[in-house]
Write a protein that holds these residues in place. Sequence first.
Motif, PDB file in Angstrom:
ATOM      1  N   VAL A  12       0.970  -1.201   0.102  1.00  0.00           N
ATOM      2  CA  VAL A  12      -0.035  -0.054  -0.042  1.00  0.00           C
ATOM      3  C   VAL A  12       0.702   1.254   0.051  1.00  0.00           C
ATOM      4  CG1 VAL A  12      -1.712   1.255   1.063  1.00  0.00           C
ATOM      5  CG2 VAL A  12      -1.666  -1.182   1.354  1.00  0.00           C
ATOM      6  N   GLY A  13       0.698   1.859  -0.952  1.00  0.00           N
ATOM      7  CA  GLY A  13       1.267   3.265  -1.040  1.00  0.00           C
ATOM      8  C   GLY A  13       0.893   4.149  -0.121  1.00  0.00           C
ATOM      9  N   ALA A  14       1.648   5.266   0.224  1.00  0.00           N
ATOM     10  CA  ALA A  14       1.293   6.341   1.279  1.00  0.00           C
ATOM     11  C   ALA A  14       1.885   7.728   0.831  1.00  0.00           C
ATOM     12  CB  ALA A  14       1.579   5.981   2.833  1.00  0.00           C
ATOM     13  N   MET A  15       1.381   8.760   1.696  1.00  0.00           N
ATOM     14  CA  MET A  15       2.109  10.274   1.450  1.00  0.00           C
ATOM     15  C   MET A  15       3.482  10.128   1.277  1.00  0.00           C
ATOM     16  SD  MET A  15       0.914  13.348   1.068  1.00  0.00           S
ATOM     17  CE  MET A  15      -0.542  13.525   2.005  1.00  0.00           C
ATOM     18  N   ILE A  16       3.924  10.813   0.317  1.00  0.00           N
ATOM     19  CA  ILE A  16       5.315  10.980  -0.100  1.00  0.00           C
ATOM     20  C   ILE A  16       6.232   9.566  -0.463  1.00  0.00           C
ATOM     21  CG2 ILE A  16       5.418  13.072   1.277  1.00  0.00           C
ATOM     22  CD1 ILE A  16       7.325  11.587   3.312  1.00  0.00           C
ATOM     23  N   VAL A  17       5.556   8.587  -0.744  1.00  0.00           N
ATOM     24  CA  VAL A  17       5.960   7.093  -0.981  1.00  0.00           C
ATOM     25  C   VAL A  17       6.283   7.367  -2.390  1.00  0.00           C
ATOM     26  CG1 VAL A  17       5.713   4.645  -1.380  1.00  0.00           C
ATOM     27  CG2 VAL A  17       4.990   5.836   0.781  1.00  0.00           C
ATOM     28  N   ALA A  18       7.472   7.520  -2.902  1.00  0.00           N
ATOM     29  CA  ALA A  18       8.081   7.935  -4.139  1.00  0.00           C
ATOM     30  C   ALA A  18       7.389   6.780  -5.311  1.00  0.00           C
ATOM     31  CB  ALA A  18       9.302   8.057  -4.392  1.00  0.00           C
ATOM     32  N   SER A  19       7.672   5.317  -4.736  1.00  0.00           N
ATOM     33  CA  SER A  19       7.092   4.249  -5.607  1.00  0.00           C
ATOM     34  C   SER A  19       7.355   2.852  -4.784  1.00  0.00           C
ATOM     35  CB  SER A  19       8.273   4.301  -6.817  1.00  0.00           C
ATOM     36  OG  SER A  19       9.533   3.984  -6.367  1.00  0.00           O
ATOM     37  N   ILE A  20       6.513   2.116  -5.657  1.00  0.00           N
ATOM     38  CA  ILE A  20       6.589   0.692  -5.139  1.00  0.00           C
ATOM     39  C   ILE A  20       7.447   0.029  -6.171  1.00  0.00           C
ATOM     40  CG2 ILE A  20       5.099  -1.482  -4.564  1.00  0.00           C
ATOM     41  CD1 ILE A  20       2.843   0.672  -3.684  1.00  0.00           C
ATOM     42  N   GLU A  21       8.044  -1.056  -5.757  1.00  0.00           N
ATOM     43  CA  GLU A  21       8.783  -1.827  -6.633  1.00  0.00           C
ATOM     44  C   GLU A  21       8.653  -3.228  -6.400  1.00  0.00           C
ATOM     45  OE1 GLU A  21      12.932  -0.852  -6.825  1.00  0.00           O
ATOM     46  OE2 GLU A  21      12.661   1.026  -8.038  1.00  0.00           O
ATOM     47  N   THR A  22       8.647  -4.262  -7.016  1.00  0.00           N
ATOM     48  CA  THR A  22       8.761  -5.777  -7.156  1.00  0.00           C
ATOM     49  C   THR A  22       9.823  -6.361  -7.904  1.00  0.00           C
ATOM     50  OG1 THR A  22       7.415  -6.344  -9.036  1.00  0.00           O
ATOM     51  CG2 THR A  22       6.081  -5.803  -6.960  1.00  0.00           C
ATOM     52  N   VAL A  23      10.297  -7.451  -7.243  1.00  0.00           N
ATOM     53  CA  VAL A  23      11.574  -8.063  -7.844  1.00  0.00           C
ATOM     54  C   VAL A  23      11.354  -8.589  -9.386  1.00  0.00           C
ATOM     55  CG1 VAL A  23      12.276  -8.795  -5.589  1.00  0.00           C
ATOM     56  CG2 VAL A  23      11.151 -10.311  -6.622  1.00  0.00           C
TER      57      VAL A  23
ATOM     58  N   GLY B  56      10.417 -16.220   2.815  1.00  0.00           N
ATOM     59  CA  GLY B  56      11.643 -15.351   2.980  1.00  0.00           C
ATOM     60  C   GLY B  56      12.357 -14.468   2.275  1.00  0.00           C
ATOM     61  N   ALA B  57      12.039 -14.944   0.777  1.00  0.00           N
ATOM     62  CA  ALA B  57      12.654 -14.271  -0.362  1.00  0.00           C
ATOM     63  C   ALA B  57      12.097 -12.932  -0.565  1.00  0.00           C
ATOM     64  CB  ALA B  57      12.489 -14.959  -1.649  1.00  0.00           C
ATOM     65  N   GLU B  58      13.008 -11.990  -1.108  1.00  0.00           N
ATOM     66  CA  GLU B  58      12.642 -10.408  -1.243  1.00  0.00           C
ATOM     67  C   GLU B  58      11.340 -10.596  -2.448  1.00  0.00           C
ATOM     68  OE1 GLU B  58      13.895  -6.178  -2.589  1.00  0.00           O
ATOM     69  OE2 GLU B  58      15.266  -7.667  -2.154  1.00  0.00           O
ATOM     70  N   LEU B  59      10.450  -9.814  -1.971  1.00  0.00           N
ATOM     71  CA  LEU B  59       9.224  -9.548  -3.009  1.00  0.00           C
ATOM     72  C   LEU B  59       9.210  -8.205  -3.513  1.00  0.00           C
ATOM     73  CD1 LEU B  59       6.126 -10.473  -3.422  1.00  0.00           C
ATOM     74  CD2 LEU B  59       5.523  -9.069  -1.507  1.00  0.00           C
ATOM     75  N   GLY B  60       9.533  -7.335  -2.723  1.00  0.00           N
ATOM     76  CA  GLY B  60       9.281  -5.899  -3.108  1.00  0.00           C
ATOM     77  C   GLY B  60       9.888  -4.965  -2.267  1.00  0.00           C
ATOM     78  N   ARG B  61       9.937  -3.701  -2.472  1.00  0.00           N
ATOM     79  CA  ARG B  61      10.266  -2.628  -1.771  1.00  0.00           C
ATOM     80  C   ARG B  61       9.568  -1.342  -1.650  1.00  0.00           C
ATOM     81  NH1 ARG B  61      16.314  -2.297  -3.933  1.00  0.00           N
ATOM     82  NH2 ARG B  61      16.075  -4.364  -3.681  1.00  0.00           N
ATOM     83  N   PHE B  62       9.499  -0.507  -0.822  1.00  0.00           N
ATOM     84  CA  PHE B  62       8.981   0.748  -0.810  1.00  0.00           C
ATOM     85  C   PHE B  62      10.177   1.615  -0.712  1.00  0.00           C
ATOM     86  CE2 PHE B  62       5.644  -1.411   1.604  1.00  0.00           C
ATOM     87  CZ  PHE B  62       4.606  -1.046   0.879  1.00  0.00           C
ATOM     88  N   LYS B  63       9.882   2.765  -1.861  1.00  0.00           N
ATOM     89  CA  LYS B  63      10.859   4.061  -1.538  1.00  0.00           C
ATOM     90  C   LYS B  63       9.990   4.942  -0.594  1.00  0.00           C
ATOM     91  CE  LYS B  63      13.335   3.085  -5.916  1.00  0.00           C
ATOM     92  NZ  LYS B  63      13.713   3.637  -7.355  1.00  0.00           N
ATOM     93  N   LEU B  64      10.321   4.966   0.440  1.00  0.00           N
ATOM     94  CA  LEU B  64       9.696   5.711   1.573  1.00  0.00           C
ATOM     95  C   LEU B  64       8.764   4.709   2.001  1.00  0.00           C
ATOM     96  CD1 LEU B  64       9.777   9.337   0.596  1.00  0.00           C
ATOM     97  CD2 LEU B  64      11.444   8.081   1.732  1.00  0.00           C
ATOM     98  N   GLY B  65       8.455   4.908   3.360  1.00  0.00           N
ATOM     99  CA  GLY B  65       7.382   3.744   3.992  1.00  0.00           C
ATOM    100  C   GLY B  65       5.952   3.599   3.700  1.00  0.00           C
ATOM    101  N   SER B  66       5.471   2.512   4.391  1.00  0.00           N
ATOM    102  CA  SER B  66       4.141   2.389   3.965  1.00  0.00           C
ATOM    103  C   SER B  66       3.471   1.182   4.846  1.00  0.00           C
ATOM    104  CB  SER B  66       3.701   2.334   2.539  1.00  0.00           C
ATOM    105  OG  SER B  66       2.453   2.493   2.395  1.00  0.00           O
TER     106      SER B  66
END
Length: 286
Positions: A201-212, A242-252
């Motif tokens: 889920v994105g949020a205020m000032i979350v620049a982007s969401i990425e997946t692997v 436990g494998a990486e799925l994605g990441r937030f550029k700033l939190g959410s």
Amino acid sequence: MQQRLFILSQYLLPHHLLSRLIGCAAECRATWFKSRLINWFAKQYQVDMSEAAVEQLDAYEHFNAFFTRALKDGARPLDNSAGAVLSPADGAVSQLGKIEHGRIFQAKGHSFSVLELLGGDSERAAEFMGGEFATIYLSPKDYHRVHMPLAGTLREMIYVPGRLFSVNQTTAENVPELFARNERAVCIFDTERGPMAVVLVGAMIVASIETVWAGLVTPPKRELKTSRYDAAARAPIELAKGAELGRFKLGSTAIVLFGPEQVQWAAEFGAGSPVRMGQRLGANSL
């Protein structure tokens, strides 16, 4: 009064414009700027750099590289007990429990629709009716990569456009349908416990969401987009527990859903409980 003004500002601010501007600043490579920003942030939020793969703050090329930093090997050991369902991220449990009457508990007096959360497809939502959910809030100081609670094969990913309200406790208690209103990436996996949804889920000032598997998820045109990853569409994407799925550029926030009678959450977790990626959040219900 201060809380009311904060909530009012959430409705009035130009969410996407503000987030794009912050995103540009977070990618700035000018040494004088990025070093000041990173050092200020690490001190302000008491970020523990001793567990980071790269401990030196000045070594990061820009703020986003620092914010999505990798951890040292072994910094997040995975719970290998039989049937364990892992926390997908560091943070705090916002809420967890049963999906009742097609709705997920958000905060006192508020809930939101599974159907809307997952992009409005009734067939997709039906698999999770009567199931279980866990909502994990990632604070600014946390590790911001999201990992697999169980091993799974990706079935589809749905980009759902929306607003970018803040997702802290104050907004959760005051903004109706918060997590079904914000921009999000819905990832549906087939697992040993049936379908599993991991919603970023994105949020205020979350620049982007990425997946692997897809890289940047949030497209320039904010339109509902479904990408199929079954065998008929392309080679299957399989991710280990436990494998990486994605990441937030700033939190959410990350929300995990399972179908009925598949998972039982650990009794020690409740609203506000701290949790770390790889920790046992629940287990098979059978």
